[in-house]
Design a protein around this motif. Structure first.
Motif, PDB file in Angstrom:
ATOM      1  N   CYS A 172      -0.313   6.341  -2.198  1.00 13.94           N
ATOM      2  CA  CYS A 172       1.012   6.625  -1.637  1.00 13.94           C
ATOM      3  C   CYS A 172       2.107   6.640  -2.701  1.00 13.94           C
ATOM      4  CB  CYS A 172       1.343   5.606  -0.555  1.00 13.94           C
ATOM      5  SG  CYS A 172       0.196   5.617   0.839  1.00 13.94           S
ATOM      6  N   ASP A 173       1.711   6.819  -3.973  1.00 10.60           N
ATOM      7  CA  ASP A 173       2.675   6.847  -5.079  1.00 10.60           C
ATOM      8  C   ASP A 173       3.579   5.619  -5.071  1.00 10.60           C
ATOM      9  OD1 ASP A 173       1.884   9.236  -6.312  1.00 10.60           O
ATOM     10  OD2 ASP A 173       3.036  10.432  -4.891  1.00 10.60           O
ATOM     11  N   PRO A 174       3.018   4.422  -5.246  1.00  9.18           N
ATOM     12  CA  PRO A 174       3.840   3.208  -5.176  1.00  9.18           C
ATOM     13  C   PRO A 174       4.831   3.125  -6.339  1.00  9.18           C
ATOM     14  CG  PRO A 174       1.667   2.694  -6.034  1.00  9.18           C
ATOM     15  CD  PRO A 174       1.615   4.118  -5.582  1.00  9.18           C
ATOM     16  N   ASP A 175       5.900   2.389  -6.118  1.00  5.91           N
ATOM     17  CA  ASP A 175       6.878   2.136  -7.182  1.00  5.91           C
ATOM     18  C   ASP A 175       6.415   0.997  -8.083  1.00  5.91           C
ATOM     19  OD1 ASP A 175       8.840   4.021  -6.144  1.00  5.91           O
ATOM     20  OD2 ASP A 175       9.111   2.588  -4.522  1.00  5.91           O
ATOM     21  N   LEU A 176       5.639   0.064  -7.509  1.00  3.11           N
ATOM     22  CA  LEU A 176       5.151  -1.098  -8.253  1.00  3.11           C
ATOM     23  C   LEU A 176       3.645  -1.185  -8.109  1.00  3.11           C
ATOM     24  CD1 LEU A 176       5.507  -3.854  -9.739  1.00  3.11           C
ATOM     25  CD2 LEU A 176       5.840  -4.897  -7.476  1.00  3.11           C
ATOM     26  N   LEU A 177       2.954  -1.289  -9.244  1.00  8.80           N
ATOM     27  CA  LEU A 177       1.502  -1.452  -9.251  1.00  8.80           C
ATOM     28  C   LEU A 177       1.172  -2.797  -9.888  1.00  8.80           C
ATOM     29  CD1 LEU A 177      -1.347  -0.234  -8.812  1.00  8.80           C
ATOM     30  CD2 LEU A 177      -1.191   0.695 -11.137  1.00  8.80           C
ATOM     31  N   ILE A 178       0.440  -3.634  -9.160  1.00  3.96           N
ATOM     32  CA  ILE A 178      -0.013  -4.923  -9.676  1.00  3.96           C
ATOM     33  C   ILE A 178      -1.523  -4.831  -9.884  1.00  3.96           C
ATOM     34  CG2 ILE A 178      -0.161  -7.402  -9.277  1.00  3.96           C
ATOM     35  CD1 ILE A 178       2.259  -7.187  -7.453  1.00  3.96           C
ATOM     36  N   ALA A 179      -1.966  -5.042 -11.108  1.00  2.00           N
ATOM     37  CA  ALA A 179      -3.387  -4.971 -11.434  1.00  2.00           C
ATOM     38  C   ALA A 179      -3.875  -6.371 -11.798  1.00  2.00           C
ATOM     39  CB  ALA A 179      -3.616  -4.007 -12.596  1.00  2.00           C
ATOM     40  N   ASP A 180      -4.702  -6.961 -10.933  1.00  2.00           N
ATOM     41  CA  ASP A 180      -5.191  -8.326 -11.117  1.00  2.00           C
ATOM     42  C   ASP A 180      -6.583  -8.271 -11.735  1.00  2.00           C
ATOM     43  OD1 ASP A 180      -5.732 -10.995 -11.061  1.00  2.00           O
ATOM     44  OD2 ASP A 180      -5.513 -11.259  -8.910  1.00  2.00           O
ATOM     45  N   GLY A 186       0.803  -1.210   0.000  1.00  8.40           N
ATOM     46  CA  GLY A 186       0.000   0.000   0.000  1.00  8.40           C
ATOM     47  C   GLY A 186       0.832   1.254   0.000  1.00  8.40           C
ATOM     48  N   ASN A 187       2.142   1.099   0.153  1.00 12.15           N
ATOM     49  CA  ASN A 187       3.044   2.230   0.209  1.00 12.15           C
ATOM     50  C   ASN A 187       3.997   2.190  -0.989  1.00 12.15           C
ATOM     51  OD1 ASN A 187       4.481   4.440   1.066  1.00 12.15           O
ATOM     52  ND2 ASN A 187       5.626   3.356   2.637  1.00 12.15           N
ATOM     53  N   ARG A 188       4.948   1.249  -0.981  1.00  9.45           N
ATOM     54  CA  ARG A 188       5.882   1.113  -2.093  1.00  9.45           C
ATOM     55  C   ARG A 188       5.344   0.196  -3.176  1.00  9.45           C
ATOM     56  NH1 ARG A 188      11.109   1.605  -0.918  1.00  9.45           N
ATOM     57  NH2 ARG A 188      11.303   1.691  -3.192  1.00  9.45           N
ATOM     58  N   MET A 189       4.496  -0.731  -2.817  1.00  9.09           N
ATOM     59  CA  MET A 189       3.866  -1.622  -3.797  1.00  9.09           C
ATOM     60  C   MET A 189       2.371  -1.704  -3.508  1.00  9.09           C
ATOM     61  SD  MET A 189       5.134  -5.390  -2.466  1.00  9.09           S
ATOM     62  CE  MET A 189       6.850  -5.094  -2.854  1.00  9.09           C
ATOM     63  N   ALA A 190       1.565  -1.774  -4.560  1.00  9.39           N
ATOM     64  CA  ALA A 190       0.109  -1.732  -4.385  1.00  9.39           C
ATOM     65  C   ALA A 190      -0.564  -2.694  -5.351  1.00  9.39           C
ATOM     66  CB  ALA A 190      -0.411  -0.317  -4.592  1.00  9.39           C
ATOM     67  N   LEU A 191      -1.749  -3.144  -4.956  1.00  8.79           N
ATOM     68  CA  LEU A 191      -2.515  -4.117  -5.738  1.00  8.79           C
ATOM     69  C   LEU A 191      -3.906  -3.579  -6.030  1.00  8.79           C
ATOM     70  CD1 LEU A 191      -3.008  -7.034  -6.862  1.00  8.79           C
ATOM     71  CD2 LEU A 191      -3.673  -7.675  -4.536  1.00  8.79           C
ATOM     72  N   ILE A 192      -4.298  -3.649  -7.300  1.00  9.54           N
ATOM     73  CA  ILE A 192      -5.686  -3.397  -7.689  1.00  9.54           C
ATOM     74  C   ILE A 192      -6.366  -4.754  -7.765  1.00  9.54           C
ATOM     75  CG2 ILE A 192      -7.248  -2.443  -9.420  1.00  9.54           C
ATOM     76  CD1 ILE A 192      -4.966  -0.671 -10.380  1.00  9.54           C
ATOM     77  N   PHE A 193      -7.293  -5.006  -6.860  1.00  3.99           N
ATOM     78  CA  PHE A 193      -7.929  -6.313  -6.778  1.00  3.99           C
ATOM     79  C   PHE A 193      -8.874  -6.554  -7.954  1.00  3.99           C
ATOM     80  CE2 PHE A 193      -6.653  -5.544  -2.401  1.00  3.99           C
ATOM     81  CZ  PHE A 193      -6.187  -6.783  -1.998  1.00  3.99           C
ATOM     82  N   GLN A 194      -9.150  -7.837  -8.165  1.00  2.00           N
ATOM     83  CA  GLN A 194      -9.963  -8.257  -9.303  1.00  2.00           C
ATOM     84  C   GLN A 194     -11.419  -7.847  -9.172  1.00  2.00           C
ATOM     85  OE1 GLN A 194     -11.245 -12.556 -11.292  1.00  2.00           O
ATOM     86  NE2 GLN A 194      -9.255 -12.335 -10.319  1.00  2.00           N
ATOM     87  N   GLU A 195     -12.000  -7.954  -7.982  1.00  2.00           N
ATOM     88  CA  GLU A 195     -13.421  -7.690  -7.800  1.00  2.00           C
ATOM     89  C   GLU A 195     -13.610  -6.577  -6.779  1.00  2.00           C
ATOM     90  OE1 GLU A 195     -16.920  -6.916  -7.660  1.00  2.00           O
ATOM     91  OE2 GLU A 195     -16.394  -8.379  -9.206  1.00  2.00           O
ATOM     92  N   PRO A 196     -13.952  -5.367  -7.241  1.00  2.00           N
ATOM     93  CA  PRO A 196     -14.027  -4.231  -6.320  1.00  2.00           C
ATOM     94  C   PRO A 196     -15.084  -4.374  -5.237  1.00  2.00           C
ATOM     95  CG  PRO A 196     -14.903  -3.639  -8.490  1.00  2.00           C
ATOM     96  CD  PRO A 196     -14.241  -4.974  -8.634  1.00  2.00           C
ATOM     97  N   MET A 197     -16.189  -5.078  -5.496  1.00  2.00           N
ATOM     98  CA  MET A 197     -17.238  -5.175  -4.500  1.00  2.00           C
ATOM     99  C   MET A 197     -16.780  -6.001  -3.300  1.00  2.00           C
ATOM    100  SD  MET A 197     -20.074  -3.763  -4.029  1.00  2.00           S
ATOM    101  CE  MET A 197     -21.252  -3.816  -2.683  1.00  2.00           C
ATOM    102  N   SER A 198     -15.926  -7.006  -3.539  1.00  2.00           N
ATOM    103  CA  SER A 198     -15.417  -7.798  -2.428  1.00  2.00           C
ATOM    104  C   SER A 198     -14.150  -7.186  -1.841  1.00  2.00           C
ATOM    105  CB  SER A 198     -15.131  -9.242  -2.878  1.00  2.00           C
ATOM    106  OG  SER A 198     -14.197  -9.261  -3.938  1.00  2.00           O
ATOM    107  N   VAL A 211       0.781   5.224 -14.955  1.00  6.19           N
ATOM    108  CA  VAL A 211       2.055   4.506 -14.916  1.00  6.19           C
ATOM    109  C   VAL A 211       3.139   5.320 -15.615  1.00  6.19           C
ATOM    110  CG1 VAL A 211       3.278   2.495 -15.828  1.00  6.19           C
ATOM    111  CG2 VAL A 211       1.102   2.192 -14.650  1.00  6.19           C
ATOM    112  N   ALA A 212       2.799   5.878 -16.795  1.00  5.86           N
ATOM    113  CA  ALA A 212       3.772   6.686 -17.530  1.00  5.86           C
ATOM    114  C   ALA A 212       4.105   7.966 -16.773  1.00  5.86           C
ATOM    115  CB  ALA A 212       3.223   7.010 -18.912  1.00  5.86           C
TER     116      ALA A 212
END
Length: 336
Positions: A173-181, A91-103, A203-204
């Motif tokens: 938090c301006d992460p360095d790594l974004l993972i989008a599932d 949530g700070n340096r690395m962050a994840l966009i989860f697959q299902e927003p409602m859950s 990202v750009a």
């Protein structure tokens, strides 16, 4: 962009407990991503895509066993860090966009409370500053009336709006790594393209590294420069996205591309009978019954006794940047 990878995964193995013993869901996985790079991970359900993301973030299911190394931005191995240390990164340096927003969103808390939590936790902002920053983020991702949304609950937003909230939270938090599932699951085509354009632009703009996990090859083609194809916990093909989609070398990748519908034919444009979609024969094997060698062996029309040993990733089509794990890969003259 430096020459050093931001994220480097080496010989990662993940095993999960089952009723009949441990099952390897990822087997000796290696890859790296630099700041500003975009990597797509594709494959059928159960191939290890999401498990790879969870391993990087230290969010594997209870009882999971790991081997190997995950180095990230000066940290030698995330697999050896305790949960408190990992929480400083997530949530700070690395962050994840989860697959299902409602859950992924808590239904009993307002959008504002969920947006402000990482800002107060990681950036130590006051509630007033966190509120202002959250409104700015919601506006940045194109959510209309962002201040009013802060007072709403997830069920009061549409699927596309909830997805934008998750993106805003991931970017807080301006992460360095974004993972989008699977960030565009269940969204219509218009909203899907808006979300992809939004992620690509951010990202750009922020020079983040992006790992995009998806079943949809069209999304990977649009949003990534590099890709890897996974099957049964193994990487079977890896290289530049454009090269793999133009000239796939592994039989599994060829099968995935062949199963894509042709919109003009599916819609019946130009007349004629609609053709049946191509399919890959068989089903994904059970985790407890995976072949010891090539895990695609039981579904491959090129398989023979040479496939009993696990094939290594080797250059495909004489291109050192394009690798495939197959002794009968397309373009080698050895395929049947």
């Amino acid at each position: 962009m430096t020459n050093d990878p931001l994220l480097s995964v080496r010989n990662l193995r993940v095993s999960l407990p089952t009723l009949t013993g441990p099952a390897d869901v990822i087997r000796d996985l290696s890859f790296s991503v630099k700041s500003g790079e975009t990597l797509g991970i594709v494959g059928e359900s159960g191939c290890g895509k999401s498990m790879t993301a969870l391993a990087v973030l230290g969010m594997l299911p209870e009882g999971a066993e790991t081997q190997g190394q995950i180095a990230f931005s000066g940290h030698d191995n995330l697999l050896t860090m305790n949960d408190r240390e990992l929480q400083r990164l997530r949530g700070n340096r690395m962050a994840l966009i989860f697959q299902e927003p409602m859950s992924a969103l808590n239904p009993v808390h307002t959008i504002g409370r969920q947006m402000m939590e990482p800002l107060t936790l990681h950036l130590k902002l006051s509630r007033e500053d966190a509120f202002a920053r959250a409104v700015e983020l919601l506006d940045r991702v194109g959510l209309p009336f962002p201040e009013a949304r802060m007072k709403q609950y997830p069920h009061q937003l549409s699927g596309g709006q909830r997805q934008r909230v998750l993106i805003a939270m991931a970017l807080a938090c301006d992460p360095d790594l974004l993972i989008a599932d699977e960030p565009t699951t269940a969204l219509d085509a218009t909203v899907k393209n808006q979300i992809l354009d939004l992620i690509a632009g951010l990202v750009a703009e922020r020079n983040m590294a992006l790992i995009l996990i998806s079943h949809d090859l069209a999304i990977v083609q649009k949003a990534t420069r590099q890709m890897m194809v996974m099957y049964g916990g193994d990487v079977v093909e890896r290289g530049p996205t454009a090269d793999i989609l133009a000239q796939p070398a592994h039989p599994y990748t060829i099968g995935l591309l062949g199963a894509r519908p042709d919109p003009s034919k599916v819609l019946g444009l130009g007349g004629g009978k609609r053709p049946r979609l191509a399919t890959i024969p068989g089903t994904v094997p059970d985790l407890q019954d995976l072949p010891a060698g090539c895990r695609f062996f039981g579904r491959c029309d090129r398989g023979d006794e040479q496939c009993g040993a696990r094939p290594a990733l080797t250059p495909a089509l004489n291109d050192p940047a394009h690798l495939a794990a197959c002794v009968h890969m397309a373009g080698t003259g050895a395929s049947s």
